[in-house]
Design a protein around this motif. Structure first.
Motif, PDB file in Angstrom:
ATOM      1  N   ILE A 136      -3.613   6.191   2.660  1.00 23.86           N
ATOM      2  CA  ILE A 136      -3.911   4.813   3.037  1.00 23.86           C
ATOM      3  C   ILE A 136      -2.682   4.143   3.628  1.00 23.86           C
ATOM      4  O   ILE A 136      -2.670   2.935   3.821  1.00 23.86           O
ATOM      5  CB  ILE A 136      -4.416   3.998   1.823  1.00 23.86           C
ATOM      6  CG1 ILE A 136      -3.417   4.085   0.663  1.00 23.86           C
ATOM      7  CG2 ILE A 136      -5.787   4.462   1.389  1.00 23.86           C
ATOM      8  CD1 ILE A 136      -3.803   3.233  -0.529  1.00 23.86           C
ATOM      9  N   CYS A 137      -1.645   4.912   3.916  1.00 25.84           N
ATOM     10  CA  CYS A 137      -0.385   4.341   4.370  1.00 25.84           C
ATOM     11  C   CYS A 137      -0.287   4.375   5.888  1.00 25.84           C
ATOM     12  O   CYS A 137      -0.623   5.376   6.518  1.00 25.84           O
ATOM     13  CB  CYS A 137       0.796   5.099   3.767  1.00 25.84           C
ATOM     14  SG  CYS A 137       0.737   5.159   1.970  1.00 25.84           S
ATOM     15  N   LEU A 166       0.832  -1.205   0.000  1.00 23.83           N
ATOM     16  CA  LEU A 166       0.000   0.000   0.000  1.00 23.83           C
ATOM     17  C   LEU A 166       0.867   1.256   0.000  1.00 23.83           C
ATOM     18  O   LEU A 166       0.585   2.224  -0.723  1.00 23.83           O
ATOM     19  CB  LEU A 166      -0.928   0.006   1.224  1.00 23.83           C
ATOM     20  CG  LEU A 166      -2.145  -0.908   1.174  1.00 23.83           C
ATOM     21  CD1 LEU A 166      -2.884  -0.875   2.505  1.00 23.83           C
ATOM     22  CD2 LEU A 166      -3.088  -0.510   0.041  1.00 23.83           C
ATOM     23  N   TYR A 167       1.923   1.233   0.800  1.00 22.79           N
ATOM     24  CA  TYR A 167       2.847   2.376   0.860  1.00 22.79           C
ATOM     25  C   TYR A 167       3.497   2.618  -0.501  1.00 22.79           C
ATOM     26  O   TYR A 167       3.562   3.757  -0.978  1.00 22.79           O
ATOM     27  CB  TYR A 167       3.914   2.128   1.921  1.00 22.79           C
ATOM     28  CG  TYR A 167       5.048   3.123   1.890  1.00 22.79           C
ATOM     29  CD1 TYR A 167       4.895   4.410   2.400  1.00 22.79           C
ATOM     30  CD2 TYR A 167       6.285   2.779   1.324  1.00 22.79           C
ATOM     31  CE1 TYR A 167       5.938   5.327   2.360  1.00 22.79           C
ATOM     32  CE2 TYR A 167       7.325   3.695   1.285  1.00 22.79           C
ATOM     33  CZ  TYR A 167       7.151   4.958   1.797  1.00 22.79           C
ATOM     34  OH  TYR A 167       8.186   5.857   1.749  1.00 22.79           O
ATOM     35  N   LEU A 168       3.981   1.550  -1.135  1.00 22.27           N
ATOM     36  CA  LEU A 168       4.645   1.692  -2.427  1.00 22.27           C
ATOM     37  C   LEU A 168       3.670   2.173  -3.502  1.00 22.27           C
ATOM     38  O   LEU A 168       4.046   2.960  -4.378  1.00 22.27           O
ATOM     39  CB  LEU A 168       5.281   0.361  -2.837  1.00 22.27           C
ATOM     40  CG  LEU A 168       6.457  -0.110  -1.979  1.00 22.27           C
ATOM     41  CD1 LEU A 168       6.909  -1.506  -2.392  1.00 22.27           C
ATOM     42  CD2 LEU A 168       7.625   0.870  -2.061  1.00 22.27           C
ATOM     43  N   CYS A 169       2.425   1.718  -3.434  1.00 21.87           N
ATOM     44  CA  CYS A 169       1.410   2.204  -4.381  1.00 21.87           C
ATOM     45  C   CYS A 169       1.197   3.706  -4.212  1.00 21.87           C
ATOM     46  O   CYS A 169       1.065   4.439  -5.199  1.00 21.87           O
ATOM     47  CB  CYS A 169       0.097   1.449  -4.188  1.00 21.87           C
ATOM     48  SG  CYS A 169       0.118  -0.259  -4.770  1.00 21.87           S
ATOM     49  N   CYS A 170       1.150   4.144  -2.946  1.00 22.61           N
ATOM     50  CA  CYS A 170       1.009   5.580  -2.681  1.00 22.61           C
ATOM     51  C   CYS A 170       2.184   6.356  -3.254  1.00 22.61           C
ATOM     52  O   CYS A 170       2.011   7.420  -3.866  1.00 22.61           O
ATOM     53  CB  CYS A 170       0.926   5.837  -1.179  1.00 22.61           C
ATOM     54  SG  CYS A 170      -0.611   5.355  -0.404  1.00 22.61           S
ATOM     55  N   GLU A 171       3.396   5.836  -3.059  1.00 20.06           N
ATOM     56  CA  GLU A 171       4.590   6.510  -3.537  1.00 20.06           C
ATOM     57  C   GLU A 171       4.611   6.584  -5.057  1.00 20.06           C
ATOM     58  O   GLU A 171       4.950   7.626  -5.633  1.00 20.06           O
ATOM     59  CB  GLU A 171       5.840   5.776  -3.033  1.00 20.06           C
ATOM     60  CG  GLU A 171       6.096   5.931  -1.549  1.00 20.06           C
ATOM     61  CD  GLU A 171       6.407   7.363  -1.173  1.00 20.06           C
ATOM     62  OE1 GLU A 171       7.457   7.875  -1.602  1.00 20.06           O
ATOM     63  OE2 GLU A 171       5.585   7.981  -0.460  1.00 20.06           O
ATOM     64  N   GLU A 172       4.256   5.494  -5.704  1.00 16.24           N
ATOM     65  CA  GLU A 172       4.262   5.478  -7.165  1.00 16.24           C
ATOM     66  C   GLU A 172       3.242   6.452  -7.731  1.00 16.24           C
ATOM     67  O   GLU A 172       3.532   7.190  -8.672  1.00 16.24           O
ATOM     68  CB  GLU A 172       3.972   4.064  -7.680  1.00 16.24           C
ATOM     69  CG  GLU A 172       5.016   3.022  -7.335  1.00 16.24           C
ATOM     70  CD  GLU A 172       6.347   3.246  -8.032  1.00 16.24           C
ATOM     71  OE1 GLU A 172       6.448   4.179  -8.860  1.00 16.24           O
ATOM     72  OE2 GLU A 172       7.290   2.491  -7.758  1.00 16.24           O
ATOM     73  N   SER A 173       2.053   6.480  -7.157  1.00 13.73           N
ATOM     74  CA  SER A 173       1.006   7.355  -7.692  1.00 13.73           C
ATOM     75  C   SER A 173       1.261   8.821  -7.358  1.00 13.73           C
ATOM     76  O   SER A 173       0.906   9.708  -8.132  1.00 13.73           O
ATOM     77  CB  SER A 173      -0.371   6.932  -7.163  1.00 13.73           C
ATOM     78  OG  SER A 173      -0.438   7.067  -5.760  1.00 13.73           O
ATOM     79  N   SER A 174       1.912   9.084  -6.211  1.00 15.81           N
ATOM     80  CA  SER A 174       2.137  10.476  -5.804  1.00 15.81           C
ATOM     81  C   SER A 174       3.107  11.186  -6.727  1.00 15.81           C
ATOM     82  O   SER A 174       3.070  12.413  -6.845  1.00 15.81           O
ATOM     83  CB  SER A 174       2.666  10.529  -4.365  1.00 15.81           C
ATOM     84  OG  SER A 174       3.965   9.963  -4.282  1.00 15.81           O
TER      85      SER A 174
END
Length: 224
Positions: A190-191, A173-181
């Motif tokens: 959501i992290c 979830l954290y990596l998804c946030c980082e990629e999309s940000s």
């Protein structure tokens, strides 16, 4: 977009020979096909660009919810509990992260057994995963990581909660946030901050720590 593609093709020789992008993808761009929004970050990363040329106005446009609500990884659970930004963040970020995992797996598959991403000439994930455990990030681990992400995306399809039960799921979830940000600015997080404080804060974890690599796939959180 035509001029943008022509400008990128100008970089083609350096780009491909550095091994930073798949040749079959370049062949499509050379043929004049448009660049998917979720691919822009990877292209910029490989070319060391901050953003695609002449795209500032495009990036400032309001993100359309309708554009993503039919996405295969759209989570109504995230939308309801964390806001529409969180749902878009996972949909976009998981697409990018899945691509990066697959690209590194392709590279590792051509290397000796036990090779980790730090030994690759180019890795999309190196620098994103917690550095303490870098030597553990081999082909088998990335395969488990990919399967865990697929499982999370499948849960979104059938409307199941996206509550993480393991460190692996929190990390994804954290990596998804980082990629999309890096691609879009959205509100709605959501992290879990424990991921940052334990895995990205220059803290050395002992083997018995909850967030140590040996426990990443254990079902530890919200299991009741």
């Amino acid at each position: 977009m035509y001029l943008l593609c022509k400008y990128i093709i100008f970089k083609h020789y350096i780009f491909v020979n550095r091994g930073l992008y798949c040749r079959h993808k370049w062949s499509r761009y050379k043929a004049g096909e448009s660049i998917r929004r979720d691919k822009c970050k990877g292209i910029c990363k490989a070319l060391n660009w901050h953003s695609l040329p002449n795209q500032d106005g495009e990036n400032s446009e309001q993100i359309s919810v309708q554009e993503y609500i039919n996405h295969e990884a759209w989570s109504q659970f995230l939308d309801n509990n964390f806001g529409v930004g969180a749902a878009i963040s996972f949909a976009v970020g998981s697409d990018i992260l899945l691509d990066h995992i697959k690209e590194d797996m392709i590279e590792l598959a051509s290397m000796p057994v036990g090779t980790h991403i730090g030994q690759l000439n180019v890795s999309w994930l190196n620098g994103s995963l917690p550095e303490q455990f870098q030597m553990q990030y081999n082909y088998e681990f990335l395969h488990r990581m990919k399967c865990a992400l697929h499982n999370m995306r499948m849960r979104t399809k059938i409307g199941l909660p996206m509550t993480p039960h393991s460190v692996m799921e929190e990390l994804l979830l954290y990596l998804c946030c980082e990629e999309s940000s890096a691609l879009i600015e959205l509100s709605g997080g959501i992290c879990d901050m424990d991921i940052i404080s334990c895995l990205y804060s220059n803290v050395h974890l002992d083997a018995d720590h909850t967030y140590h690599f040996s426990h990443w796939e254990n079902q530890q959180f919200y299991t009741e």
